[in-house]
Enzyme design. Structure first.
Site, PDB file in Angstrom:
ATOM      1  N   CYS A 131      11.851  37.162  34.457  1.00 48.14           N
ATOM      2  CA  CYS A 131      12.130  37.190  35.899  1.00 48.14           C
ATOM      3  C   CYS A 131      12.509  38.603  36.337  1.00 48.14           C
ATOM      4  CB  CYS A 131      13.257  36.201  36.214  1.00 48.14           C
ATOM      5  SG  CYS A 131      13.738  36.197  37.934  1.00 48.14           S
ATOM      6  N   CYS A 134      15.231  38.861  38.941  1.00 41.06           N
ATOM      7  CA  CYS A 134      16.578  38.579  38.393  1.00 41.06           C
ATOM      8  C   CYS A 134      17.104  39.766  37.596  1.00 41.06           C
ATOM      9  CB  CYS A 134      16.557  37.371  37.449  1.00 41.06           C
ATOM     10  SG  CYS A 134      15.678  35.941  38.028  1.00 41.06           S
ATOM     11  N   ASP A 135      16.266  40.334  36.750  1.00 37.18           N
ATOM     12  CA  ASP A 135      16.746  41.279  35.737  1.00 37.18           C
ATOM     13  C   ASP A 135      16.313  42.732  35.954  1.00 37.18           C
ATOM     14  OD1 ASP A 135      17.844  39.091  34.458  1.00 37.18           O
ATOM     15  OD2 ASP A 135      16.085  38.743  33.209  1.00 37.18           O
TER      16      ASP A 135
END
Ligand code: NAP
Length: 302
Positions: A131, A134-135
């Protein structure tokens, strides 16, 4: 007889449980593993959930679960093995017993497809990610690779190109699958380099990702690519096999519904990543859970 049986205890299922309890519905949540939270349990830092910067996935999941518990939601562990969803009384059977409900909310989520290469599993959260939104922030100024050639891989590469110093897009063919408009942007980006006709054979590093072992498909030539991040974007699979033939799905197996979570099967609702939607994130999953309960109330009382 429950007012609402929720299958799945990720952010969508737990948000539905919280909203359901607040609406004074009798709620049962069935989770497959004795661990609530879904995909975020394995996400080291969520970091994009409003008001909780830097929160770990496990911690956020625990807080969601604690909130549902505080509200009095009943959560049981069980693998659903059979379903009857067509009548007014819905039957959900686990290996232990059959539960009856007036409505069912499907919140079974999705699973990121894995590459299945050595090092991938061991280095999840230590450079391997599924992701980028997300990261990605953890790879500011670093060199990263995105693996895949679909919309998600292209969007991830573009997103990361604004954060990371250099992005390698590694695709197994000589033509990208993703939308032409995204392809154009990728081709224009100065710091994205596409490595065509190439597969990743291993993700290597001591404690964190240091390099990828690559193989050129046409020549068979092997090489090593130094990167600090490996974003795997080779598709995701909705966890919807159980519902085949019981609710409408798109060709990829996502359960068809709008933001209200209303499926084509009366009394059956869907929330979270298993629903047809554009953005699959914790915040949209939680939002789906809330919306589904509003639809459940509408179904029960209107
Ligand atoms: P996808 O479209 O299925 O693409 C997966 C990509 O990964 C393909 O390029 C595929 O290669 C490659 N791949 C699959 N298995 C692989 C493996 N083992 N090793 C190396 N490469 C592998 O998946 P997605 O990009 O996650 O998108 C999922 C769905 O969401 C799609 O329908 C997509 O259109 C949609 N989506 C839409 C938008 C948008 O509208 N903006 C944004 C995101 C996602 P091949 O090309 O060779 O098969």
């Amino acid at each position: 007889m429950y007012d609402m049986i929720i299958i799945g205890s990720g952010p969508a299922g737990l948000a539905a449980a919280i909203y359901g309890q607040r609406a004074k519905l009798s709620v049962l949540v069935i989770e497959k593993q004795p661990m609530s939270g879904g995909q975020i349990v394995n996400t080291p830092d969520v970091d994009n959930y409003p008001g909780m910067p830097g929160v770990g996935g496990f911690e956020l999941a625990s807080r969601f679960r604690a909130h549902a518990d505080t509200m009095g939601a009943e959560v049981i562990v069980g693998e659903v093995t059979a379903l009857e969803l067509s009548g007014d009384v819905k039957k959900v059977t686990t290996e232990a017993m059959t539960y009856e409900g007036k409505t069912v909310v499907i919140a079974t989520g999705a699973t990121h497809r894995k590459l299945g290469v050595p090092g991938e599993e061991q280095l999840v959260g230590a450079g391997v990610s599924y992701c980028a939104t997300c990261d990605g922030a953890f790879f500011r100024g670093k060199e990263v690779a995105v693996i895949g050639g679909g919309d998600v891989a292209l969007e991830d590469a573009l997103f990361l190109s604004r954060i990371s110093r250099k992005v390698y897009l590694i695709h197994r063919r000589d033509e990208l699958r993703g939308a032409k408009s995204l392809q154009e942007k990728v081709f224009e980006a100065e710091n994205i380099e596409i490595i065509w006709d190439t597969v990743v054979e291993a993700i290597e590093g001591e404690g964190s990702v240091e390099r990828l072992a690559l193989r050129q498909m046409k020549t068979g030539e092997k090489s090593s690519l130094p990167v600090q991040g490996a974003f795997v974007a080779v598709g995701i699979q909705p966890n919807s096999d159980l519902f085949q033939g019981l609710v409408d799905m798109d060709e990829s197996g996502y359960i068809q519904a709008g933001e209200d979570g209303v499926t084509g099967t009366p009394g059956v609702f869907v929330a979270g990543d298993v629903r047809t939607k554009r953005l699959r994130q914790v915040i949209t999953a939680a939002s789906d859970g809330a919306n589904a309960v509003t639809s459940v109330e509408h179904y029960l009382y209107q």
